[in-house]
Design an enzyme around this catalytic site. Structure first.
Site, mmCIF file in Angstrom:
data_model
loop_
_atom_site.group_PDB
_atom_site.id
_atom_site.type_symbol
_atom_site.label_atom_id
_atom_site.label_comp_id
_atom_site.label_asym_id
_atom_site.label_seq_id
_atom_site.Cartn_x
_atom_site.Cartn_y
_atom_site.Cartn_z
ATOM 1 N N ASP A 296 0.866 -1.187 0.000
ATOM 2 C CA ASP A 296 0.000 0.000 0.000
ATOM 3 C C ASP A 296 0.898 1.230 0.000
ATOM 4 O O ASP A 296 2.011 1.191 0.536
ATOM 5 C CB ASP A 296 -0.909 -0.002 1.236
ATOM 6 C CG ASP A 296 -2.110 0.921 1.074
ATOM 7 O OD1 ASP A 296 -3.241 0.407 0.957
ATOM 8 O OD2 ASP A 296 -1.915 2.158 1.053
ATOM 9 N N THR B 4 -12.205 2.829 -5.384
ATOM 10 C CA THR B 4 -12.716 3.564 -6.548
ATOM 11 C C THR B 4 -13.781 4.536 -6.048
ATOM 12 O O THR B 4 -14.971 4.314 -6.244
ATOM 13 C CB THR B 4 -13.338 2.614 -7.600
ATOM 14 O OG1 THR B 4 -14.284 1.749 -6.940
ATOM 15 C CG2 THR B 4 -12.295 1.766 -8.275
ATOM 16 N N LEU C 298 -17.688 -8.704 -0.302
ATOM 17 C CA LEU C 298 -17.686 -8.734 1.168
ATOM 18 C C LEU C 298 -18.458 -7.566 1.766
ATOM 19 O O LEU C 298 -18.515 -6.476 1.211
ATOM 20 C CB LEU C 298 -16.254 -8.772 1.706
ATOM 21 C CG LEU C 298 -15.312 -7.588 1.527
ATOM 22 C CD1 LEU C 298 -15.611 -6.458 2.486
ATOM 23 C CD2 LEU C 298 -13.889 -8.053 1.721
ATOM 24 N N ARG C 299 -19.067 -7.861 2.905
ATOM 25 C CA ARG C 299 -19.756 -6.832 3.683
ATOM 26 C C ARG C 299 -18.849 -6.432 4.835
ATOM 27 O O ARG C 299 -18.266 -7.309 5.487
ATOM 28 C CB ARG C 299 -21.046 -7.395 4.297
ATOM 29 C CG ARG C 299 -22.081 -7.833 3.307
ATOM 30 C CD ARG C 299 -23.070 -8.781 4.000
ATOM 31 N NE ARG C 299 -22.409 -9.998 4.475
ATOM 32 C CZ ARG C 299 -22.950 -10.880 5.306
ATOM 33 N NH1 ARG C 299 -24.152 -10.682 5.787
ATOM 34 N NH2 ARG C 299 -22.292 -11.966 5.674
ATOM 35 N N ASN D 279 -25.158 -4.721 -6.068
ATOM 36 C CA ASN D 279 -25.296 -3.587 -5.145
ATOM 37 C C ASN D 279 -26.517 -2.736 -5.484
ATOM 38 O O ASN D 279 -27.186 -2.213 -4.593
ATOM 39 C CB ASN D 279 -24.023 -2.746 -5.141
ATOM 40 C CG ASN D 279 -22.979 -3.325 -4.186
ATOM 41 O OD1 ASN D 279 -23.239 -4.293 -3.478
ATOM 42 N ND2 ASN D 279 -21.801 -2.732 -4.171
ATOM 43 N N PHE E 173 -32.608 -7.453 4.053
ATOM 44 C CA PHE E 173 -32.475 -6.152 3.392
ATOM 45 C C PHE E 173 -33.814 -5.432 3.216
ATOM 46 O O PHE E 173 -33.993 -4.643 2.307
ATOM 47 C CB PHE E 173 -31.702 -6.263 2.064
ATOM 48 C CG PHE E 173 -30.245 -5.982 2.274
ATOM 49 C CD1 PHE E 173 -29.480 -6.890 2.990
ATOM 50 C CD2 PHE E 173 -29.655 -4.811 1.834
ATOM 51 C CE1 PHE E 173 -28.141 -6.636 3.262
ATOM 52 C CE2 PHE E 173 -28.315 -4.531 2.094
ATOM 53 C CZ PHE E 173 -27.561 -5.455 2.812
ATOM 54 N N ALA F 299 -36.461 -1.138 7.213
ATOM 55 C CA ALA F 299 -36.705 0.281 6.927
ATOM 56 C C ALA F 299 -36.050 1.127 8.006
ATOM 57 O O ALA F 299 -35.875 0.692 9.133
ATOM 58 C CB ALA F 299 -38.205 0.545 6.897
ATOM 59 N N CYS G 131 -19.801 1.860 -0.344
ATOM 60 C CA CYS G 131 -20.133 1.079 -1.543
ATOM 61 C C CYS G 131 -21.470 1.456 -2.173
ATOM 62 O O CYS G 131 -21.495 2.012 -3.267
ATOM 63 C CB CYS G 131 -20.117 -0.410 -1.217
ATOM 64 S SG CYS G 131 -18.468 -0.992 -0.846
HETATM 65 C C1 UDX Z 1 -22.359 -3.710 0.602
HETATM 66 C C2 UDX Z 1 -22.804 -5.049 0.008
HETATM 67 O O1 UDX Z 1 -23.691 -5.707 0.921
HETATM 68 C C3 UDX Z 1 -21.607 -5.917 -0.276
HETATM 69 O O2 UDX Z 1 -22.002 -7.136 -0.864
HETATM 70 C C4 UDX Z 1 -20.676 -5.161 -1.196
HETATM 71 O O3 UDX Z 1 -19.509 -5.918 -1.427
HETATM 72 C C5 UDX Z 1 -20.298 -3.814 -0.601
HETATM 73 O O4 UDX Z 1 -21.457 -3.078 -0.295
HETATM 74 P P1 UDX Z 1 -21.539 -2.887 3.009
HETATM 75 O O5 UDX Z 1 -21.352 -1.534 2.407
HETATM 76 O O6 UDX Z 1 -20.492 -3.439 3.908
HETATM 77 O O7 UDX Z 1 -21.739 -3.973 1.846
HETATM 78 O O8 UDX Z 1 -22.890 -2.815 3.848
HETATM 79 P P2 UDX Z 1 -24.327 -3.521 3.865
HETATM 80 O O9 UDX Z 1 -24.383 -4.505 4.946
HETATM 81 O O10 UDX Z 1 -24.746 -3.950 2.521
HETATM 82 O O11 UDX Z 1 -25.214 -2.273 4.316
HETATM 83 C C6 UDX Z 1 -25.283 -1.100 3.497
HETATM 84 C C7 UDX Z 1 -26.151 -0.051 4.118
HETATM 85 O O12 UDX Z 1 -27.517 -0.415 4.008
HETATM 86 C C8 UDX Z 1 -25.904 0.241 5.590
HETATM 87 O O13 UDX Z 1 -25.900 1.647 5.782
HETATM 88 C C9 UDX Z 1 -27.079 -0.409 6.284
HETATM 89 O O14 UDX Z 1 -27.403 0.230 7.483
HETATM 90 C C10 UDX Z 1 -28.173 -0.248 5.247
HETATM 91 N N1 UDX Z 1 -29.251 -1.241 5.324
HETATM 92 C C11 UDX Z 1 -28.991 -2.562 5.120
HETATM 93 C C12 UDX Z 1 -30.557 -0.830 5.556
HETATM 94 O O15 UDX Z 1 -30.834 0.364 5.716
HETATM 95 N N2 UDX Z 1 -31.554 -1.766 5.594
HETATM 96 C C13 UDX Z 1 -31.319 -3.088 5.418
HETATM 97 O O16 UDX Z 1 -32.285 -3.867 5.462
HETATM 98 C C14 UDX Z 1 -29.992 -3.501 5.170
#
Ligand code: UDX
Length: 437
Positions: free
Chosen positions: A30, A85, A150-151, A212, A253, A256, A264
């Protein structure tokens, strides 16, 4: 196998540690010397459950090292590009500066037969350009596009046991060889039955942004229903439970609340719209504009709710905001809905105090004008209203009776629909939530 990982942020650091865990010899590179110094000591530069343990174990095994000197990647057969990115300033498009720079820095060390693997989330068409550039310098190396899903908060688990592995390759024999090498890298998850999709570059790049976009759409769908619930007195959490029983819809997901943020989903849907525009198919993604605006409206509604419970004004009122990270189990504050709400209330004259179990340092660096406190109790001392913005377990588990002792007025706005309204109301709180009566 000897592997290099270029870029050691949320994606690369976890990927490097997990690849070492799978038995490979890994070097992570890095440009950020302070990040590398921490990693080289086996310390995670950000909060990610399980990562410190994994780093310690991998460093102890001697199979993992980190540095800033790109020449260390010489001798690796597979080079993963894991740089960020971000969204371009003032534009929807993705900024590919770091991807381009990573490839340029890597090129002098790519040997014939090596495989360069793109993992960063990029606009469709990027892999094709990078492959061309690679062929100019090292025609006997191959580029594969292998998006990462990944999350944050589950990054280690998601990397070691992915839902699926997608390889985007250029047709031809070299592609077949690259697939064999990547299969060797991922031998353990593949042996566990992880589904694999081998496809072309364009499809592989689209898989990531399509996934996404779908997730963002699902969240905004239920948040749009929350708006309907607010207008009709219905309860969006029960609505989500009920529609979620339909296996075609599914309950995941559909939580609300304050909506999505992070490094992401917001920038990926915007970059996807920008790319669709360049491709002349912007209409196909115009619905994502609506997804984005539903999401942003929730933040405004949250501030309005706080004002409503404070009898019409938050000017001079003390507001405790529980949560700064964009979601629990993360210290990431990129596009955090919690901080966006906190900042808006601050600008509107409230005295805002923010707390978070892990993200205060990052929040303070980005929003130095806000006030921070280490615990929920300290943040809420003398508060006129409490706003739950990130659903950390410690906030879900708050005891409304004991917590009621520290505030000036028992008013709470549940931005994530995770508290039991009956329990809080019974303890004398005015309870309001997004999409619930
Ligand atoms: C996301 C994707 O899930 C992952 O597969 C990708 O590689 C990168 O982007 P991440 O950003 O780590 O991962 O978070 P994620 O768990 O998806 O949550 C995203 C956002 O959505 C958070 O702010 C979360 O609070 C919100 N969320 C999630 C909701 O508001 N409601 C839900 O039901 C689920």
């Amino acid at each position: 196998m000897r592997i290099s990982v270029i870029g050691c942020g949320y994606l690369g650091a976890v990927h490097a540690a997990c690849m070492a865990q799978l038995g490979h010899e890994v070097v992570g590179v890095d440009v950020d010397a302070s990040k590398v110094a921490l990693l080289a000591e086996g310390k995670a530069p950000f909060f990610e459950p399980g990562l410190p343990e994994l780093l310690t174990e991998a460093m102890g095994s001697g199979r993992l090292e980190f540095g800033t000197d790109m020449s260390a990647v010489a001798g690796a057969q597979v080079h993963f590009i894991c740089v960020g990115t971000p969204q371009k300033r003032g534009e929807n498009a993705a900024d590919l500066r770091f991807v381009d720079a990573a490839l340029e820095a890597l090129l002098p060390y790519v040997a014939p037969g090596d495989v360069v693997v793109g993992k960063s989330t990029v606009p469709v068409g990027t892999a094709e350009k990078l492959a061309e550039r690679l062929a100019e310098v090292q025609p006997e190396a191959t580029l594969v596009w292998n998006p990462e899903f990944l999350r944050e908060g589950f990054a280690v688990q998601d990397t070691l046991h992915p839902d699926r592995l997608v390889y985007g390759i250029q047709a031809g024999t070299e592609g077949a060889r690259a697939v064999r090498l990547l299969d060797e890298v991922y031998a353990t998850p593949l042996s566990e039955g992880t589904p694999q999709v081998v496809t072309d570059y364009a499809t592989a790049q689209l898989v990531k942004v399509a996934a996404n976009s779908f997730l963002a759409t699902k969240i905004s769908f239920i948040n749009a229903m929350a708006e309907l619930c607010e207008a009709t007195g219905a309860d969006v959490t029960q609505l989500a439970d009920a529609i979620g029983h339909d296996a075609r819809i599914g309950r995941r997901f559909l939580n609300a609340g304050l909506g999505f943020g992070g490094g992401c989903l917001p920038k990926d849907i915007r970059a996807f719209m920008a790319r669709a525009g360049e491709l002349g198919v912007d209409q196909a993604l115009s619905f994502l504009r609506e997804v984005d605006s539903i999401n942003m409206r929730r933040r405004v509604r949250m501030v309005d709710l706080a004002r409503e419970v404070c009898d019409g004004s938050i000017v001079g009122r003390k507001v405790a905001v529980l949560g700064a990270a964009f979601k629990p189990n993360s210290d990431d504050v990129r596009d955090s809905p919690a901080l966006s709400v906190a900042a808006q209330m601050g600008l509107q004259g409230a005295r805002v105090v923010v707390t978070d179990p892990e993200a205060i340092a990052n929040a303070e660096a980005k929003w130095p004008d806000l006030t921070y406190a280490p615990t929920a109790e300290q943040a809420a001392a003398g508060a006129d209203v409490v706003v739950l913005a990130t659903e950390w377990d410690q906030y879900r588990d708050l005891d409304p009776v004991a917590f009621g002792e520290v505030v000036a007025a028992r008013r709470i706005v549940d931005g994530r629909n995770v508290l039991d309204p009956g329990k809080w109301r019974a303890a004398g709180w005015t309870y309001r939530a997004l999409g619930r009566p």
